[in-house]
Design a protein around this motif. Structure first.
Motif, PDB file in Angstrom:
ATOM      1  N   LEU A 227       0.829  -1.198   0.000  1.00 31.74           N
ATOM      2  CA  LEU A 227       0.000   0.000   0.000  1.00 31.74           C
ATOM      3  C   LEU A 227       0.869   1.255   0.000  1.00 31.74           C
ATOM      4  O   LEU A 227       2.049   1.204   0.358  1.00 31.74           O
ATOM      5  N   PRO A 228       0.314   2.395  -0.388  1.00 26.92           N
ATOM      6  CA  PRO A 228       1.119   3.616  -0.516  1.00 26.92           C
ATOM      7  C   PRO A 228       1.840   4.030   0.760  1.00 26.92           C
ATOM      8  O   PRO A 228       2.893   4.667   0.691  1.00 26.92           O
ATOM      9  N   ASP A 229       1.294   3.728   1.930  1.00 21.53           N
ATOM     10  CA  ASP A 229       1.934   4.152   3.174  1.00 21.53           C
ATOM     11  C   ASP A 229       2.973   3.159   3.668  1.00 21.53           C
ATOM     12  O   ASP A 229       3.514   3.315   4.766  1.00 21.53           O
ATOM     13  N   GLY A 230       3.273   2.115   2.899  1.00 18.88           N
ATOM     14  CA  GLY A 230       4.277   1.135   3.286  1.00 18.88           C
ATOM     15  C   GLY A 230       3.718  -0.074   3.990  1.00 18.88           C
ATOM     16  O   GLY A 230       4.459  -1.018   4.252  1.00 18.88           O
ATOM     17  N   SER A 231       2.433  -0.082   4.313  1.00 21.61           N
ATOM     18  CA  SER A 231       1.825  -1.265   4.919  1.00 21.61           C
ATOM     19  C   SER A 231       1.529  -2.297   3.834  1.00 21.61           C
ATOM     20  O   SER A 231       1.552  -1.990   2.640  1.00 21.61           O
ATOM     21  N   VAL A 232       1.263  -3.525   4.242  1.00 24.80           N
ATOM     22  CA  VAL A 232       1.105  -4.623   3.298  1.00 24.80           C
ATOM     23  C   VAL A 232      -0.179  -5.377   3.615  1.00 24.80           C
ATOM     24  O   VAL A 232      -0.464  -5.669   4.775  1.00 24.80           O
ATOM     25  N   GLU A 233      -0.957  -5.667   2.583  1.00 27.27           N
ATOM     26  CA  GLU A 233      -2.126  -6.531   2.728  1.00 27.27           C
ATOM     27  C   GLU A 233      -1.789  -7.909   2.168  1.00 27.27           C
ATOM     28  O   GLU A 233      -1.259  -8.023   1.057  1.00 27.27           O
ATOM     29  N   TRP A 234      -2.095  -8.915   2.970  1.00 26.17           N
ATOM     30  CA  TRP A 234      -1.896 -10.304   2.549  1.00 26.17           C
ATOM     31  C   TRP A 234      -3.255 -10.975   2.448  1.00 26.17           C
ATOM     32  O   TRP A 234      -4.117 -10.784   3.316  1.00 26.17           O
ATOM     33  N   THR A 235      -3.437 -11.787   1.409  1.00 24.15           N
ATOM     34  CA  THR A 235      -4.658 -12.561   1.241  1.00 24.15           C
ATOM     35  C   THR A 235      -4.276 -14.016   1.037  1.00 24.15           C
ATOM     36  O   THR A 235      -3.505 -14.342   0.127  1.00 24.15           O
ATOM     37  N   THR A 236      -4.795 -14.889   1.899  1.00 19.63           N
ATOM     38  CA  THR A 236      -4.447 -16.302   1.824  1.00 19.63           C
ATOM     39  C   THR A 236      -5.290 -16.986   0.752  1.00 19.63           C
ATOM     40  O   THR A 236      -6.276 -16.427   0.266  1.00 19.63           O
ATOM     41  N   PRO A 237      -4.930 -18.206   0.374  1.00 16.78           N
ATOM     42  CA  PRO A 237      -5.717 -18.920  -0.641  1.00 16.78           C
ATOM     43  C   PRO A 237      -7.182 -19.108  -0.262  1.00 16.78           C
ATOM     44  O   PRO A 237      -8.033 -19.262  -1.138  1.00 16.78           O
ATOM     45  N   ARG A 238      -7.489 -19.082   1.032  1.00 17.06           N
ATOM     46  CA  ARG A 238      -8.873 -19.244   1.461  1.00 17.06           C
ATOM     47  C   ARG A 238      -9.556 -17.905   1.720  1.00 17.06           C
ATOM     48  O   ARG A 238     -10.661 -17.856   2.258  1.00 17.06           O
ATOM     49  N   GLY A 239      -8.895 -16.809   1.372  1.00 17.71           N
ATOM     50  CA  GLY A 239      -9.532 -15.504   1.434  1.00 17.71           C
ATOM     51  C   GLY A 239      -9.375 -14.748   2.729  1.00 17.71           C
ATOM     52  O   GLY A 239      -9.978 -13.685   2.888  1.00 17.71           O
ATOM     53  N   ALA A 240      -8.581 -15.241   3.672  1.00 20.63           N
ATOM     54  CA  ALA A 240      -8.349 -14.484   4.904  1.00 20.63           C
ATOM     55  C   ALA A 240      -7.403 -13.325   4.586  1.00 20.63           C
ATOM     56  O   ALA A 240      -6.373 -13.520   3.951  1.00 20.63           O
ATOM     57  N   ARG A 241      -7.774 -12.127   5.036  1.00 20.80           N
ATOM     58  CA  ARG A 241      -6.962 -10.948   4.732  1.00 20.80           C
ATOM     59  C   ARG A 241      -6.369 -10.364   6.009  1.00 20.80           C
ATOM     60  O   ARG A 241      -7.031 -10.272   7.050  1.00 20.80           O
ATOM     61  N   TYR A 242      -5.108  -9.951   5.895  1.00 22.32           N
ATOM     62  CA  TYR A 242      -4.375  -9.391   7.026  1.00 22.32           C
ATOM     63  C   TYR A 242      -3.685  -8.113   6.582  1.00 22.32           C
ATOM     64  O   TYR A 242      -3.220  -7.988   5.441  1.00 22.32           O
ATOM     65  N   LEU A 243      -3.593  -7.166   7.493  1.00 24.97           N
ATOM     66  CA  LEU A 243      -2.857  -5.933   7.264  1.00 24.97           C
ATOM     67  C   LEU A 243      -1.626  -5.947   8.164  1.00 24.97           C
ATOM     68  O   LEU A 243      -1.734  -6.112   9.383  1.00 24.97           O
ATOM     69  N   VAL A 244      -0.463  -5.775   7.565  1.00 31.54           N
ATOM     70  CA  VAL A 244       0.797  -5.746   8.310  1.00 31.54           C
ATOM     71  C   VAL A 244       1.414  -4.368   8.126  1.00 31.54           C
ATOM     72  O   VAL A 244       1.619  -3.905   6.997  1.00 31.54           O
TER      73      VAL A 244
END
Length: 582
Positions: free
Chosen positions: A495-512
């Protein structure tokens, strides 16, 4: 206020006080606390059963597209030891991230659950019957991971009846004894292996500028090192240095990092002891047996001392070509010292010792320090040191060591860098390492190093435009999530602010981001719609999951918006492409 992990909110804590805790007497409080502990044990047992069911659902691996087996694809792995069935390697990552664990912690947890079912069934039965706590059972499975299936069965038979009736420390002793009885040959091999596992390590934690040093070495070397540290501590105490004996021993370790100064300080202390000694005391310190004091060092017999040098009291402390002392023993390794110099304060003495040998060498060590201009100018505030954490600015002087400091240009993380080649240059790798101190994946537990995988978020295209290897397109990740992104359907977006979104194969999403990891909910992989996680016993705040990055375009697969079902294939950004990454 929500904790950002789709879990309990502060209002739940407040609701706990609605159950009439203040009205309980002592016996009722004890009963309620015991009942609460029993519920926790039951929940942990249920977690084990769910983990086992999860492994049963992931007992196979789908063949790769086209049927071609390439390095790095998902494979079956045995996590729990001999006798446990294999499971799909990447399933541990999905399980762990959902439960707030790193991939490694989740793999260990699933392995321990499998080991209890297939290697320690009697212990597992005790847990499921409510007669043992799950964490005790898992610790046994973990301790006995290397045992054969037959040996594990012996431990199971010997330990299951006492798993919850003895203290954890006694249980550890009983498990160790049972392991030895179950497989004596393995116990001997483990002992031999342990003897070979010698080394020196720095502790992971840092407490207000104090760090632990852990050394595993030969017994004789440890004794001699202890004697050297003790001698320097005693000399400092005699010179009036404040502090307890242990505090002075800690300072002595710091002096040993500069061997030349430590050696001179030791010689200074011995000269001063000889000068002030009575005839009887002098005879004690230099006797016919060649012993020196209580350490048996450096007497007239030329014994080897704690530093490994052969010294005679009658000689002037020769040190290679650095100079010779006189026959009276008043010389030192770097010149001579008069009687008057013996009585100078310790700080002046150390400064003089260092000045007399300006060319002595100390092992160079780089420090990456993050400090504001205001803190640097005022000398107050907090600085962040890589590998150590926060320190007061006033503690930097002690950390760096006062001398031989080489300042390198400030790395301005606001200035992005790029290269045209696939291989990541050192200057870009250093920038990424400083920008992201930990790998940018959910629940990361380690630190970014120069050997950490660097992921091209948008895959490198050898026929693409220049500048693809850029600080705007590189993230540090550990190897297994990197492989899962390459071969297992895991996706990420920067993301533009340097954070990262991860999406697993089963659709779980996380913001790091710099504040850690947050579970955002489930994504419909077809529509991209995000369903927030359910609330637990409390109203969700109005701003729940409305981060400042929501809805923004992200650097991701094919430059699409985060959340779309986009195939991915990444590069490592390392000097060479490892065999297990295609």
């Amino acid at each position: 206020m929500d904790n950002g992990n789709g879990g309990f909110s502060v209002c739940i804590i407040a609701s706990m006080f609605d159950i009439g805790v203040d009205e309980l007497d002592v016996d009722q409080t004890l009963d309620r606390a015991a009942a609460s502990r029993a519920r926790i044990a039951a929940d942990e047992a249920e977690s084990l059963l769910l983990a086992l069911h999860y492994t049963d659902l992931n007992a196979t691996v789908a063949p790769p597209p086209g049927g071609e087996i390439v390095p790095g694809v998902e494979r079956l792995r045995v996590y729990g030891g001999e006798g446990c069935p294999p499971i799909a390697e990447f399933c541990a990552q999905e399980f762990g991230w959902r439960l707030g664990m790193s991939h490694g912690a989740a793999a260990a947890y699933l392995g321990e659950a499998l080991a209890l079912r297939h290697r320690f069934p009697k212990i597992l039965a005790q847990v499921l019957a409510g007669n043992a706590e799950a964490w005790r059972a898992r610790s046994i499975a973990r301790t006995c991971l290397s045992l054969s299936l037959a040996a594990a069965g012996i431990v199971d038979a010997k330990i299951h009846a006492i798993i919850n009736t003895v203290t954890p420390s006694r249980l550890k002793v009983f498990v160790k004894a049972a392991k030895m009885q179950a497989d004596p040959a393995k116990a001997q091999a483990d002992a031999d292996l342990y003897a070979r596992q010698r080394g020196v390590w720095l502790g992971q934690s840092n407490d207000h500028g104090t760090k632990s040093v852990i050394a595993r070495t030969a017994t004789g070397d440890a004794i001699r090192f202890d004697a050297a540290v003790d001698e320097l501590a005693e000399i400092m105490a005699q010179e009036g240095e404040p502090g307890s004996h242990q505090q002075l021993r800690a300072k002595a370790v710091g002096l040993l990092a500069d061997p030349a100064v430590a050696l001179e300080l030791r010689e200074h202390g011995r000269r001063k002891a000889r000068k002030n000694a009575t005839p009887d005391a002098a005879a004690h310190h230099s006797n016919d047996d060649g012993e020196y004091g209580e350490y048996g060092e450096g007497g007239s017999g030329g014994e080897s001392d704690a530093y490994g040098t052969d010294r005679d009291d009658g000689e002037g402390g020769e040190c290679g070509e650095c100079g010779e002392g006189d026959s009276g023993g008043e010389g030192d390794a770097y010149g001579t010292e008069s009687d008057s110099a013996v009585d100078v304060p310790l700080d002046q003495l150390l400064a003089g010792l260092k000045a007399r040998n300006p060319n002595r060498t100390r092992a160079p060590h780089p420090f990456y320090v993050r400090i504001s201009q205001e803190a640097l100018a005022s000398g107050d505030g907090v600085a962040w040191v890589e590998g150590i954490g926060p320190l007061l600015v006033s503690q930097l002087k002690e950390l760096i060591g006062h001398e031989a400091v080489v300042l390198k240009p400030v790395i301005d993380l606001r200035e992005h860098r790029s290269a045209d080649d696939y291989v990541v240059p050192q200057r870009i790798r250093e920038w990424v390492k400083l920008r992201y101190p930990t790998p940018m994946e959910p629940w990361s537990t380690g630190e970014t190093t120069f050997s950490t995988d660097l992921d091209h978020v948008v895959p490198y295209d050898k026929n693409g435009p220049p500048g693809q290897t850029s600080t705007r397109n590189l993230l540090p990740v550990t190897r297994t999530p990197h492989r899962a992104k390459t071969h297992g359907g895991l996706r990420n977006a920067l993301l533009p602010d340097g954070s990262v979104e991860w999406t697993t194969p089963r659709g779980a999403r996380y913001l790091v981001d710099d504040n850690g990891t947050r579970y955002l909910g489930q994504v419909n992989l077809t529509t991209g719609e995000l369903t927030p996680p359910p609330r637990h016993r409390g109203a969700a705040p109005a701003d729940m999951n409305t981060s400042k990055t929501a809805g923004k375009a992200a650097v991701g697969m094919s430059g699409k918006k985060a959340g779309k079902n986009c195939p991915s294939r990444t590069g490592l950004g390392a000097g060479e492409l490892p065999d297990d990454i295609a």
